[in-house]
Design a protein around this motif. Sequence first.
Motif, PDB file in Angstrom:
ATOM      1  N   TYR A 155      37.614  53.513  26.339  1.00 31.35           N
ATOM      2  CA  TYR A 155      36.629  53.117  25.320  1.00 31.35           C
ATOM      3  C   TYR A 155      37.315  52.331  24.193  1.00 31.35           C
ATOM      4  O   TYR A 155      36.769  51.350  23.691  1.00 31.35           O
ATOM      5  CB  TYR A 155      35.923  54.360  24.744  1.00 31.35           C
ATOM      6  N   LYS A 156      38.490  52.788  23.786  1.00 32.94           N
ATOM      7  CA  LYS A 156      39.223  52.088  22.716  1.00 32.94           C
ATOM      8  C   LYS A 156      39.555  50.657  23.113  1.00 32.94           C
ATOM      9  O   LYS A 156      39.452  49.730  22.304  1.00 32.94           O
ATOM     10  CB  LYS A 156      40.534  52.820  22.409  1.00 32.94           C
ATOM     11  N   LEU A 157      39.978  50.478  24.359  1.00 37.48           N
ATOM     12  CA  LEU A 157      40.309  49.128  24.845  1.00 37.48           C
ATOM     13  C   LEU A 157      39.096  48.211  24.748  1.00 37.48           C
ATOM     14  O   LEU A 157      39.216  47.049  24.366  1.00 37.48           O
ATOM     15  CB  LEU A 157      40.793  49.188  26.304  1.00 37.48           C
ATOM     16  N   LEU A 158      37.922  48.733  25.090  1.00 34.43           N
ATOM     17  CA  LEU A 158      36.709  47.900  25.047  1.00 34.43           C
ATOM     18  C   LEU A 158      36.246  47.657  23.619  1.00 34.43           C
ATOM     19  O   LEU A 158      35.807  46.556  23.283  1.00 34.43           O
ATOM     20  CB  LEU A 158      35.589  48.547  25.862  1.00 34.43           C
ATOM     21  N   GLU A 159      36.338  48.690  22.769  1.00 25.46           N
ATOM     22  CA  GLU A 159      35.898  48.525  21.378  1.00 25.46           C
ATOM     23  C   GLU A 159      36.698  47.424  20.675  1.00 25.46           C
ATOM     24  O   GLU A 159      36.150  46.636  19.916  1.00 25.46           O
ATOM     25  CB  GLU A 159      35.986  49.859  20.622  1.00 25.46           C
ATOM     26  N   LYS A 160      37.990  47.378  20.983  1.00 25.15           N
ATOM     27  CA  LYS A 160      38.854  46.330  20.415  1.00 25.15           C
ATOM     28  C   LYS A 160      38.365  44.933  20.803  1.00 25.15           C
ATOM     29  O   LYS A 160      38.531  43.972  20.056  1.00 25.15           O
ATOM     30  CB  LYS A 160      40.285  46.539  20.927  1.00 25.15           C
ATOM     31  N   LYS A 219      50.480  42.110  34.424  1.00 20.98           N
ATOM     32  CA  LYS A 219      49.568  41.545  33.413  1.00 20.98           C
ATOM     33  C   LYS A 219      48.988  42.644  32.529  1.00 20.98           C
ATOM     34  O   LYS A 219      48.874  42.489  31.313  1.00 20.98           O
ATOM     35  CB  LYS A 219      48.401  40.817  34.097  1.00 20.98           C
ATOM     36  N   HIS A 220      48.593  43.744  33.163  1.00 20.27           N
ATOM     37  CA  HIS A 220      48.023  44.856  32.393  1.00 20.27           C
ATOM     38  C   HIS A 220      49.035  45.431  31.406  1.00 20.27           C
ATOM     39  O   HIS A 220      48.708  45.699  30.256  1.00 20.27           O
ATOM     40  CB  HIS A 220      47.523  45.951  33.344  1.00 20.27           C
ATOM     41  N   LEU A 221      50.264  45.609  31.874  1.00 20.50           N
ATOM     42  CA  LEU A 221      51.292  46.161  30.980  1.00 20.50           C
ATOM     43  C   LEU A 221      51.510  45.245  29.776  1.00 20.50           C
ATOM     44  O   LEU A 221      51.677  45.717  28.648  1.00 20.50           O
ATOM     45  CB  LEU A 221      52.597  46.391  31.746  1.00 20.50           C
ATOM     46  N   ALA A 222      51.479  43.944  30.018  1.00 14.99           N
ATOM     47  CA  ALA A 222      51.673  42.986  28.924  1.00 14.99           C
ATOM     48  C   ALA A 222      50.523  43.034  27.908  1.00 14.99           C
ATOM     49  O   ALA A 222      50.700  42.695  26.736  1.00 14.99           O
ATOM     50  CB  ALA A 222      51.826  41.572  29.486  1.00 14.99           C
ATOM     51  N   MET A 223      49.338  43.479  28.367  1.00 15.11           N
ATOM     52  CA  MET A 223      48.176  43.530  27.467  1.00 15.11           C
ATOM     53  C   MET A 223      48.151  44.771  26.584  1.00 15.11           C
ATOM     54  O   MET A 223      47.395  44.832  25.608  1.00 15.11           O
ATOM     55  CB  MET A 223      46.882  43.522  28.292  1.00 15.11           C
ATOM     56  N   LEU A 224      48.919  45.789  26.950  1.00 15.94           N
ATOM     57  CA  LEU A 224      48.886  47.056  26.205  1.00 15.94           C
ATOM     58  C   LEU A 224      49.940  47.022  25.109  1.00 15.94           C
ATOM     59  O   LEU A 224      51.141  46.975  25.397  1.00 15.94           O
ATOM     60  CB  LEU A 224      49.153  48.234  27.159  1.00 15.94           C
ATOM     61  N   ASP A 225      49.526  47.035  23.852  1.00 13.48           N
ATOM     62  CA  ASP A 225      50.560  47.038  22.818  1.00 13.48           C
ATOM     63  C   ASP A 225      50.883  48.427  22.279  1.00 13.48           C
ATOM     64  O   ASP A 225      51.922  48.617  21.671  1.00 13.48           O
ATOM     65  CB  ASP A 225      50.275  46.020  21.703  1.00 13.48           C
ATOM     66  N   ASP A 226      50.031  49.403  22.559  1.00 14.31           N
ATOM     67  CA  ASP A 226      50.344  50.781  22.160  1.00 14.31           C
ATOM     68  C   ASP A 226      51.375  51.350  23.143  1.00 14.31           C
ATOM     69  O   ASP A 226      51.128  51.404  24.346  1.00 14.31           O
ATOM     70  CB  ASP A 226      49.050  51.608  22.187  1.00 14.31           C
ATOM     71  N   PRO A 227      52.554  51.750  22.636  1.00 13.69           N
ATOM     72  CA  PRO A 227      53.605  52.211  23.554  1.00 13.69           C
ATOM     73  C   PRO A 227      53.206  53.434  24.394  1.00 13.69           C
ATOM     74  O   PRO A 227      53.619  53.550  25.548  1.00 13.69           O
ATOM     75  CB  PRO A 227      54.798  52.532  22.640  1.00 13.69           C
ATOM     76  N   ASP A 228      52.388  54.330  23.819  1.00 14.75           N
ATOM     77  CA  ASP A 228      51.956  55.498  24.597  1.00 14.75           C
ATOM     78  C   ASP A 228      51.021  55.081  25.736  1.00 14.75           C
ATOM     79  O   ASP A 228      51.123  55.597  26.855  1.00 14.75           O
ATOM     80  CB  ASP A 228      51.239  56.525  23.707  1.00 14.75           C
ATOM     81  N   MET A 229      50.125  54.144  25.459  1.00 12.62           N
ATOM     82  CA  MET A 229      49.208  53.698  26.511  1.00 12.62           C
ATOM     83  C   MET A 229      49.968  52.952  27.606  1.00 12.62           C
ATOM     84  O   MET A 229      49.647  53.065  28.788  1.00 12.62           O
ATOM     85  CB  MET A 229      48.099  52.818  25.931  1.00 12.62           C
ATOM     86  N   ARG A 285      37.176  39.503  30.254  1.00 12.62           N
ATOM     87  CA  ARG A 285      37.093  40.205  31.538  1.00 12.62           C
ATOM     88  C   ARG A 285      38.393  40.923  31.873  1.00 12.62           C
ATOM     89  O   ARG A 285      38.390  42.018  32.412  1.00 12.62           O
ATOM     90  CB  ARG A 285      36.714  39.250  32.669  1.00 12.62           C
ATOM     91  N   ARG A 286      39.529  40.309  31.532  1.00 12.63           N
ATOM     92  CA  ARG A 286      40.785  40.978  31.890  1.00 12.63           C
ATOM     93  C   ARG A 286      40.966  42.288  31.103  1.00 12.63           C
ATOM     94  O   ARG A 286      41.537  43.253  31.607  1.00 12.63           O
ATOM     95  CB  ARG A 286      41.986  40.035  31.769  1.00 12.63           C
ATOM     96  N   HIS A 287      40.429  42.330  29.899  1.00 14.98           N
ATOM     97  CA  HIS A 287      40.473  43.593  29.145  1.00 14.98           C
ATOM     98  C   HIS A 287      39.509  44.622  29.755  1.00 14.98           C
ATOM     99  O   HIS A 287      39.814  45.811  29.821  1.00 14.98           O
ATOM    100  CB  HIS A 287      40.138  43.351  27.674  1.00 14.98           C
ATOM    101  N   LEU A 288      38.362  44.126  30.194  1.00 11.69           N
ATOM    102  CA  LEU A 288      37.394  45.013  30.848  1.00 11.69           C
ATOM    103  C   LEU A 288      37.997  45.618  32.121  1.00 11.69           C
ATOM    104  O   LEU A 288      37.848  46.806  32.394  1.00 11.69           O
ATOM    105  CB  LEU A 288      36.127  44.220  31.179  1.00 11.69           C
ATOM    106  N   ALA A 347      38.723  49.488  33.079  1.00 12.53           N
ATOM    107  CA  ALA A 347      38.190  50.065  34.317  1.00 12.53           C
ATOM    108  C   ALA A 347      39.273  50.775  35.119  1.00 12.53           C
ATOM    109  O   ALA A 347      39.011  51.799  35.758  1.00 12.53           O
ATOM    110  CB  ALA A 347      37.534  48.978  35.163  1.00 12.53           C
ATOM    111  N   VAL A 348      40.493  50.244  35.080  1.00 10.48           N
ATOM    112  CA  VAL A 348      41.612  50.918  35.761  1.00 10.48           C
ATOM    113  C   VAL A 348      41.827  52.301  35.148  1.00 10.48           C
ATOM    114  O   VAL A 348      42.019  53.289  35.862  1.00 10.48           O
ATOM    115  CB  VAL A 348      42.892  50.051  35.699  1.00 10.48           C
ATOM    116  N   PHE A 349      41.762  52.382  33.832  1.00 17.02           N
ATOM    117  CA  PHE A 349      41.858  53.693  33.179  1.00 17.02           C
ATOM    118  C   PHE A 349      40.674  54.583  33.594  1.00 17.02           C
ATOM    119  O   PHE A 349      40.871  55.697  34.092  1.00 17.02           O
ATOM    120  CB  PHE A 349      41.880  53.544  31.643  1.00 17.02           C
ATOM    121  N   ALA A 350      39.461  54.080  33.400  1.00 10.44           N
ATOM    122  CA  ALA A 350      38.257  54.917  33.561  1.00 10.44           C
ATOM    123  C   ALA A 350      38.031  55.356  35.001  1.00 10.44           C
ATOM    124  O   ALA A 350      37.447  56.415  35.236  1.00 10.44           O
ATOM    125  CB  ALA A 350      37.038  54.170  33.044  1.00 10.44           C
ATOM    126  N   CYS A 351      38.488  54.575  35.952  1.00 16.33           N
ATOM    127  CA  CYS A 351      38.244  54.904  37.361  1.00 16.33           C
ATOM    128  C   CYS A 351      39.524  55.295  38.102  1.00 16.33           C
ATOM    129  O   CYS A 351      39.664  56.423  38.537  1.00 16.33           O
ATOM    130  CB  CYS A 351      37.560  53.722  38.052  1.00 16.33           C
TER     131      CYS A 351
END
Lengths: 255, 255
Positions: free
Chosen positions: A180-185, A227-237, B158-161, B165-169
């Motif tokens: 949810y946090k990822l989408l809210e951002k 690509k996903h790892l590069a998009m996550l800036d929170d180290p815990d996530m 879309r890439r954030h979505l 989705a990887v997290f949620a599913c």
Amino acid sequence: MKIVFVGAGNLATRLSLAMQRVGMQIGQVYSHTAESAGQLAGRLGCPWTTDLSVLQPDADLYVFSLKGTVLEEVIAGVKPNNGLWIHTAGSMPMTVFEGHASRYGVLYPLQTFSKGREVNFDVIPLFLEANTDKEGAYFKNIATALSENVRFLSSEKRRHLHLAAVFACNFTNHIYTLAYKLLEKEEIPAEVLLPLIDETVAKIHTMSPAAAQTGPAIRYDKNVINKHLAMLDDPDMKAIYQLLSWSIHKESQDE
Amino acid sequence: MKIVFVGAGNLATRLSLAMQRVGMQIGQVYSHTAESAGQLAGRLGCPWTTDLSVLQPDADLYVFSLKGTVLEEVIAGVKPNNGLWIHTAGSMPMTVFEGHASRYGVLYPLQTFSKGREVNFDVIPLFLEANTDKEGAYFKNIATALSENVRFLSSEKRRHLHLAAVFACNFTNHIYTLAYKLLEKEEIPAEVLLPLIDETVAKIHTMSPAAAQTGPAIRYDKNVINKHLAMLDDPDMKAIYQLLSWSIHKESQDE
């Protein structure tokens, strides 16, 4: 059938209301804070206290619904009586009552409870334990008034069940929070995930979760994973993403 | 309306069957393995090939449903034609078609698909993108025949979505796998978890997952957390437990 509740948290709230609904009488609620005790007692229409020394001594059942760190201390603070003493904690052994009560047991409802959300107790699996067969039979009668899904389980097995429940409920729910946090951002309404979340759960009603697994980690699609790892800036996530992707991959290799 | 499917995996299987059900004609299926191509073409009753050079050139729509690592290579291997080319990958930009097609777009269905499990496409959120407004309008007509839940979303969003989705599913499903393993080791039937899993999801239909959180990590019950860690002998599961418990605790402090 008179019951005293020692504790007034989420589980105590839902369990006491469910007991009252099937005709059991809640005689008193104890909590170490007046706010919690008063709030639950108000919903139940019964007296409350924050003083263990004035606990009613003549109840049939004493339900200790407290977190692990204070459970033993509170049990030791209650004067012995003739009631059946039970706790509701998945990870605490039944033996915490030894030396404090002569009749005791455990009732562990495998469910997530929030004070404000009604739940249908009928289908909740209830796991019981009692210190004698006689107490077990008496206790089972009480439990079957609440749920159709009652069985006995030892303290040793129950602590593993509780651990599995932490994974299946608390950890998955937290991952929803992160999604949810990822989408809210990104200003995307988080509710778009609900059909996906619902289907993920519907699938495991008909196949094992291992067979239901999909996504980049099981395909080990490095392109997407990086690509996903590069998009996550929170180290815990980022760490959670790496660890779970690796674990999915490892699991799929084991099969 | 004739459609060629390039790819025959889980998503291609469920999407092509859903398209056929609403009256669209699947003209051909390509996969790099004869087994996958033949299996899906058999279900659809259409020709199949493993040779990109014999792809039918006269379809209205070409659906590229392939994993990220091979998508670009396969697109480059298809001779240009007048059809609308789309892919279905959450994490790949629409621009992968640049220089290869003149009419192109993306259809990202936010759902988990397994070849053997039927899904109701009506409620699946479909996220579209097209290279021109004209193509977008044409494409939206096709998509609304499949689902009531269609909207446009950029490649960047879309890439954030997809990550959410990887997290949620995928991640929650894997955590179910781990919970099941814990119970199987103890010879407790894993299905006892289903009412808990169902309620965890039902809750987030009425409250945020952050508000729905329960369990030892949010209470930061060190007693329980330490016992649980001692029970996990798999180092990856121990690390997952530690990281998620810490993240739950951190999240609750932020609020």
